[in-house]
Design a protein around this motif. Sequence first.
Motif, PDB file in Angstrom:
ATOM      1  N   TYR A 101      -6.351  12.481 -11.910  1.00  0.00           N
ATOM      2  CA  TYR A 101      -6.526  11.127 -11.232  1.00  0.00           C
ATOM      3  C   TYR A 101      -5.641  11.286  -9.873  1.00  0.00           C
ATOM      4  N   ARG A 125       4.609  16.699  -2.192  1.00  0.00           N
ATOM      5  CA  ARG A 125       3.438  15.863  -3.048  1.00  0.00           C
ATOM      6  C   ARG A 125       2.176  16.102  -2.673  1.00  0.00           C
ATOM      7  N   THR A 144      13.802  -4.371   7.675  1.00  0.00           N
ATOM      8  CA  THR A 144      13.081  -4.551   6.562  1.00  0.00           C
ATOM      9  C   THR A 144      13.704  -5.129   5.293  1.00  0.00           C
ATOM     10  N   PRO A 186       0.898  -1.211   0.179  1.00  0.00           N
ATOM     11  CA  PRO A 186      -0.064  -0.125   0.078  1.00  0.00           C
ATOM     12  C   PRO A 186       0.851   1.400   0.093  1.00  0.00           C
ATOM     13  N   PRO A 187       0.181   2.526  -0.312  1.00  0.00           N
ATOM     14  CA  PRO A 187       0.966   3.699  -0.195  1.00  0.00           C
ATOM     15  C   PRO A 187       1.489   3.860   1.438  1.00  0.00           C
ATOM     16  N   GLY A 188       2.870   4.131   1.195  1.00  0.00           N
ATOM     17  CA  GLY A 188       3.675   4.534   2.484  1.00  0.00           C
ATOM     18  C   GLY A 188       4.206   3.320   3.073  1.00  0.00           C
ATOM     19  N   LEU A 210       5.168   8.818 -13.776  1.00  0.00           N
ATOM     20  CA  LEU A 210       3.731  10.063 -13.885  1.00  0.00           C
ATOM     21  C   LEU A 210       4.103  11.307 -13.256  1.00  0.00           C
ATOM     22  N   VAL A 231      -4.486   6.020 -12.252  1.00  0.00           N
ATOM     23  CA  VAL A 231      -4.400   6.711 -13.405  1.00  0.00           C
ATOM     24  C   VAL A 231      -5.143   5.397 -14.329  1.00  0.00           C
ATOM     25  N   LEU A 279       2.842   8.843   5.822  1.00  0.00           N
ATOM     26  CA  LEU A 279       2.530   9.726   4.582  1.00  0.00           C
ATOM     27  C   LEU A 279       2.361  11.082   5.039  1.00  0.00           C
ATOM     28  N   THR A 295       6.101   3.666 -11.503  1.00  0.00           N
ATOM     29  CA  THR A 295       5.180   4.346 -12.240  1.00  0.00           C
ATOM     30  C   THR A 295       4.796   5.612 -11.495  1.00  0.00           C
ATOM     31  N   GLU A 318       0.068   3.163  10.763  1.00  0.00           N
ATOM     32  CA  GLU A 318       1.132   3.253  10.442  1.00  0.00           C
ATOM     33  C   GLU A 318       1.557   4.014   8.956  1.00  0.00           C
ATOM     34  N   VAL A 349      -1.079   3.864 -18.021  1.00  0.00           N
ATOM     35  CA  VAL A 349       0.363   3.238 -17.521  1.00  0.00           C
ATOM     36  C   VAL A 349       1.037   2.225 -18.293  1.00  0.00           C
TER      37      VAL A 349
HETATM   38  P1  AP5 Z   1       3.167   6.390  -6.103  1.00  0.00           P
HETATM   39  O1  AP5 Z   1       4.186   7.394  -6.082  1.00  0.00           O
HETATM   40  O2  AP5 Z   1       3.553   4.695  -6.828  1.00  0.00           O
HETATM   41  O3  AP5 Z   1       2.619   5.894  -4.551  1.00  0.00           O
HETATM   42  P2  AP5 Z   1       2.412   4.867  -3.743  1.00  0.00           P
HETATM   43  O4  AP5 Z   1       2.711   3.560  -4.399  1.00  0.00           O
HETATM   44  O5  AP5 Z   1       1.153   4.980  -3.299  1.00  0.00           O
HETATM   45  O6  AP5 Z   1       3.605   4.907  -2.857  1.00  0.00           O
HETATM   46  P3  AP5 Z   1       4.173   6.027  -2.171  1.00  0.00           P
HETATM   47  O7  AP5 Z   1       5.151   6.621  -2.763  1.00  0.00           O
HETATM   48  O8  AP5 Z   1       3.143   6.814  -1.563  1.00  0.00           O
HETATM   49  O9  AP5 Z   1       4.769   5.096  -0.830  1.00  0.00           O
HETATM   50  P4  AP5 Z   1       5.886   3.843  -0.796  1.00  0.00           P
HETATM   51  O10 AP5 Z   1       5.327   2.592  -0.777  1.00  0.00           O
HETATM   52  O11 AP5 Z   1       6.846   4.151  -1.949  1.00  0.00           O
HETATM   53  O12 AP5 Z   1       6.614   4.375   0.438  1.00  0.00           O
HETATM   54  P5  AP5 Z   1       7.937   5.400   0.890  1.00  0.00           P
HETATM   55  O13 AP5 Z   1       8.991   4.281   0.418  1.00  0.00           O
HETATM   56  O14 AP5 Z   1       7.700   6.460   0.128  1.00  0.00           O
HETATM   57  O15 AP5 Z   1       1.641   6.490  -6.636  1.00  0.00           O
HETATM   58  C1  AP5 Z   1       1.205   7.783  -6.859  1.00  0.00           C
HETATM   59  C2  AP5 Z   1      -0.081   8.044  -7.492  1.00  0.00           C
HETATM   60  O16 AP5 Z   1       0.370   7.876  -8.919  1.00  0.00           O
HETATM   61  C3  AP5 Z   1      -1.313   6.893  -7.320  1.00  0.00           C
HETATM   62  O17 AP5 Z   1      -2.034   7.337  -6.014  1.00  0.00           O
HETATM   63  C4  AP5 Z   1      -1.788   7.028  -8.823  1.00  0.00           C
HETATM   64  O18 AP5 Z   1      -2.496   8.067  -9.073  1.00  0.00           O
HETATM   65  C5  AP5 Z   1      -0.771   7.042  -9.693  1.00  0.00           C
HETATM   66  N1  AP5 Z   1      -0.131   5.688 -10.135  1.00  0.00           N
HETATM   67  C6  AP5 Z   1       1.328   5.294  -9.778  1.00  0.00           C
HETATM   68  N2  AP5 Z   1       1.452   4.038 -10.250  1.00  0.00           N
HETATM   69  C7  AP5 Z   1       0.144   3.804 -10.838  1.00  0.00           C
HETATM   70  C8  AP5 Z   1      -0.483   2.559 -11.486  1.00  0.00           C
HETATM   71  N3  AP5 Z   1       0.583   1.545 -11.766  1.00  0.00           N
HETATM   72  N4  AP5 Z   1      -1.617   2.782 -11.963  1.00  0.00           N
HETATM   73  C9  AP5 Z   1      -2.306   3.712 -11.682  1.00  0.00           C
HETATM   74  N5  AP5 Z   1      -1.961   4.633 -11.224  1.00  0.00           N
HETATM   75  C10 AP5 Z   1      -0.889   4.896 -10.823  1.00  0.00           C
HETATM   76  O19 AP5 Z   1       7.573   5.477   2.173  1.00  0.00           O
HETATM   77  C11 AP5 Z   1       6.737   6.536   2.834  1.00  0.00           C
HETATM   78  C12 AP5 Z   1       7.367   7.133   3.992  1.00  0.00           C
HETATM   79  O20 AP5 Z   1       7.586   6.354   5.101  1.00  0.00           O
HETATM   80  C13 AP5 Z   1       8.748   7.948   3.644  1.00  0.00           C
HETATM   81  O21 AP5 Z   1       8.914   8.883   4.415  1.00  0.00           O
HETATM   82  C14 AP5 Z   1       9.682   6.910   4.141  1.00  0.00           C
HETATM   83  O22 AP5 Z   1      10.715   7.599   4.865  1.00  0.00           O
HETATM   84  C15 AP5 Z   1       8.964   6.174   5.501  1.00  0.00           C
HETATM   85  N6  AP5 Z   1       9.338   4.815   5.675  1.00  0.00           N
HETATM   86  C16 AP5 Z   1       9.539   4.017   4.765  1.00  0.00           C
HETATM   87  N7  AP5 Z   1       9.961   2.812   5.401  1.00  0.00           N
HETATM   88  C17 AP5 Z   1       9.908   2.995   6.634  1.00  0.00           C
HETATM   89  C18 AP5 Z   1      10.073   1.937   7.626  1.00  0.00           C
HETATM   90  N8  AP5 Z   1      10.235   0.807   7.641  1.00  0.00           N
HETATM   91  N9  AP5 Z   1       9.729   2.577   9.203  1.00  0.00           N
HETATM   92  C19 AP5 Z   1       9.484   4.097   9.098  1.00  0.00           C
HETATM   93  N10 AP5 Z   1       9.448   4.896   8.161  1.00  0.00           N
HETATM   94  C20 AP5 Z   1       9.513   4.200   6.769  1.00  0.00           C
END
Ligand code: AP5
Length: 194
Positions: free
Chosen positions: A53, A134, A178, A9-11, A36, A60, A125, A32, A120, A65
């Motif tokens: 979107y 963002r 992790t 999931p996101p985050g 995007l 999207v 996020l 992706t 969490e 994509v």
């Molecule tokens: P996208 O950019 O792909 O966002 P996401 O998958 O929702 O992922 P995030 O970047 O929000 O989180 P992440 O899992 O990468 O976590 P991160 O490492 O950053 O997509 C954005 C948008 O684009 C979508 O909503 C959609 O509209 C579109 N889109 C993209 N792909 C698409 C597709 N295939 N089809 C259709 N639409 C699409 O970590 C988050 C935070 O937590 C950071 O600050 C990090 O430092 C912290 N953190 C990470 N791990 C830990 C840990 N173990 N402990 C504590 N903090 C941690």
Amino acid sequence: MFNLVLFGPPGSGKGTQSENIVSAYNLHHISTGDLLRDEVSRHTPLGTEAKKYMDQGMLVPDEVVIGMISGVIDDTPDARGFIFDGFPRTRPQAEALDKLLEFKNIKIDLVLSLEVPEAELTKRLLSRGETSGRSDDNDEVITKRIKEYNSKTQPVASYYHSLGKLERINGEHPIPETFKLLAKHINKYLLPVS
Ligand code: AP5
């Protein structure tokens, strides 16, 4: 060639762990979300369409994509392998990816799913939103993104489970721990370069 889908999931830490995996295993990272956001920042027609979107926390459309992914794979013929981050996000995207890779005589080898409770995710996020700039890291949009994930993306895990490719990883640990859990699975296929 070794191809990995980092799922969750996101985050959940896909972007964070992708960086670690890329430096340890020298895979080519395809996010992706990053692709995007790049289109949006360059005000391309695709970016303008996608922004509608993304700003609302919605996915999207699949065809936008899938078209983007095909081009990136073609542009990187010498990759040791790919890490797909945030893709596939729907069952049609997963099936399209399989077809695309089959055509190129390669396949997805492993899908690692980062599992993190919703409270969490929201905390991470919102904290990232304070500095990232963002458009999708505020309370209202985060709720929508998690809802989209549960309804449209979660079924992709069952798809890969049915193919025997899915491994679930507890993503609540600190980042280095992790990564060790992820690496244990990747090491069965590929040795680290560093
Ligand atoms: P996208 O950019 O792909 O966002 P996401 O998958 O929702 O992922 P995030 O970047 O929000 O989180 P992440 O899992 O990468 O976590 P991160 O490492 O950053 O997509 C954005 C948008 O684009 C979508 O909503 C959609 O509209 C579109 N889109 C993209 N792909 C698409 C597709 N295939 N089809 C259709 N639409 C699409 O970590 C988050 C935070 O937590 C950071 O600050 C990090 O430092 C912290 N953190 C990470 N791990 C830990 C840990 N173990 N402990 C504590 N903090 C941690």
